[in-house]
Scaffold this motif. Structure first.
Motif, PDB file in Angstrom:
ATOM      1  N   THR A   1      86.152  -3.725  15.465  1.00  0.00           N
ATOM      2  CA  THR A   1      85.425  -5.426  16.025  1.00  0.00           C
ATOM      3  C   THR A   1      85.078  -4.541  16.786  1.00  0.00           C
TER       4      THR A   1
ATOM      5  N   VAL B   1      85.205 -12.775  18.478  1.00  0.00           N
ATOM      6  CA  VAL B   1      85.527 -11.309  17.623  1.00  0.00           C
ATOM      7  C   VAL B   1      84.155 -10.913  16.417  1.00  0.00           C
TER       8      VAL B   1
ATOM      9  N   ASN C   1      82.797  -8.525  13.543  1.00  0.00           N
ATOM     10  CA  ASN C   1      83.312  -7.168  13.010  1.00  0.00           C
ATOM     11  C   ASN C   1      82.493  -6.469  12.780  1.00  0.00           C
TER      12      ASN C   1
ATOM     13  N   THR D   1      81.724 -12.936  12.201  1.00  0.00           N
ATOM     14  CA  THR D   1      82.924 -13.849  12.668  1.00  0.00           C
ATOM     15  C   THR D   1      84.395 -13.102  12.579  1.00  0.00           C
ATOM     16  N   VAL D   2      85.297 -12.849  12.943  1.00  0.00           N
ATOM     17  CA  VAL D   2      86.317 -12.467  12.862  1.00  0.00           C
ATOM     18  C   VAL D   2      87.975 -13.404  12.864  1.00  0.00           C
TER      19      VAL D   2
ATOM     20  N   PRO E   1      90.324  -6.040  20.605  1.00  0.00           N
ATOM     21  CA  PRO E   1      89.239  -5.716  20.316  1.00  0.00           C
ATOM     22  C   PRO E   1      89.106  -4.304  20.206  1.00  0.00           C
TER      23      PRO E   1
ATOM     24  N   THR F   1      77.245 -11.346  19.503  1.00  0.00           N
ATOM     25  CA  THR F   1      78.466 -11.792  20.133  1.00  0.00           C
ATOM     26  C   THR F   1      77.787 -12.808  21.618  1.00  0.00           C
TER      27      THR F   1
END
Length: 224
Positions: free
Chosen positions: A41, A61, A63, A69-70, A107, A210
Motif C-alpha cells: 500500500t 491509500v 493498492n 483507492t483502498v 501504509p 497518490t
C-alpha cells in the motif's frame, strides 16, 4: 487504539529559529537506505489552506499494484506558524499526523507532495514525516530546490539534483516530453527505489496518482 500518536501542538515551535533547531536535531535520524521489500500500500498526503489559517489534510491509500483507492481520510486544523522557506513542515505536520492516525493500519510507503533531502537543510517535509512515523517516505515535488540538467525526453529518464555538489535527488521524467518531477529520499528508502515507485504511480499523468487524489480530496474538504 491508533497506530500513530498525534503531535502535542502545545510543544510545537512557534518561531523559525526553534523550528530549524528541531530540523538539526532530527536530521541525523534520516535513513537513506531501506530493507528490500514489496510495497503493498502507498499513501499520498497533501494539505490545503485558507486565508484564515484553516488547514485541511488528506491521505489517500492506494493498492501499490492496481492503484485502486483502498482507504482515505481527512482532518481539519489550523496553523499559526508563519510561512518561511524550508519550514513548510511546521505549518502542515500537526494536521497531517492527525489524518494519518485515522487510518486503520499504517501504509507501507508515504508519498509527499514536498521535498525530502532536496532541501536547504537536507530535511524537508518528507524526511520529517518519515522520521516521526518511522515509515518509508518519498518527496515528489513539482518544483526543484537545487541544480539539475534536463533529463532526456523519454519516460523514465532522470538526472541528478545537486546542492553544493551533493546528490540530493533526481529530476525524473514521468511522461514523455512533459516537465519532470523532482524526487528525493524522505526516510528508509534509497533513491533508485523511490524513482521506481514514482514511475509505478504515474501510468498516465505527470504527477503520482497518490498526489493527484490527495490534492483533490484536501481541496474539496477545505471548501466543504
Amino acid at each position: 487504539m491508533t497506530w500513530l500518536a498525534p503531535i502535542e501542538e502545545s510543544s510545537w515551535p512557534t518561531t523559525p529559529d526553534a523550528a530549524m533547531a528541531i530540523q538539526d536535531e532530527l536530521r541525523p535520524k534520516v535513513e537513506i537506505t531501506g530493507p528490500a521489500r514489496e510495497f503493498g500500500t502507498v499513501a499520498g498526503i497533501d494539505c490545503a489552506y485558507s486565508e484564515t489559517g484553516a488547514v485541511a489534510a488528506a491521505v489517500v491509500v492506494l493498492n501499490a499494484i492496481t492503484l485502486e483507492t483502498v482507504d482515505s481520510a481527512v482532518a481539519h486544523g489550523t496553523t499559526e506558524f508563519p510561512y518561511f522557506p524550508g519550514l513548510l513542515a511546521f505549518r502542515e505536520l500537526p494536521t497531517t499526523m492527525r489524518v494519518l492516525a485515522q487510518l486503520d493500519a499504517a501504509p507501507d510507503l508515504l508519498v509527499c507532495d514536498a521535498q525530502g533531502l532536496a532541501h536547504p537543510r537536507r530535511f524537508g517535509f518528507a524526511c520529517h514525516l518519515g522520521v516521526l512515523t518511522g515509515l518509508p517516505s518519498i518527496g515528489v515535488a513539482k518544483s526543484v530546490w537545487g541544480d539539475y540538467r534536463e533529463p532526456a525526453p523519454e519516460r523514465g529518464a532522470r538526472t541528478d539534483i545537486t546542492i553544493d555538489g551533493e546528490v540530493v535527488g533526481a529530476a525524473l521524467r514521468t511522461s514523455a516530453g512533459v516537465k519532470p518531477v523532482f524526487v528525493s529520499i524522505g526516510h528508509r528508502i534509497d533513491l533508485d527505489t523511490a524513482c521506481a515507485q514514482v514511475l509505478a504511480l504515474t501510468p498516465k499523468y505527470r504527477l503520482p496518482e497518490t498526489t493527484r487524489r490527495a490534492d483533490s480530496l484536501c481541496r474539496t474538504a477545505l471548501v466543504g
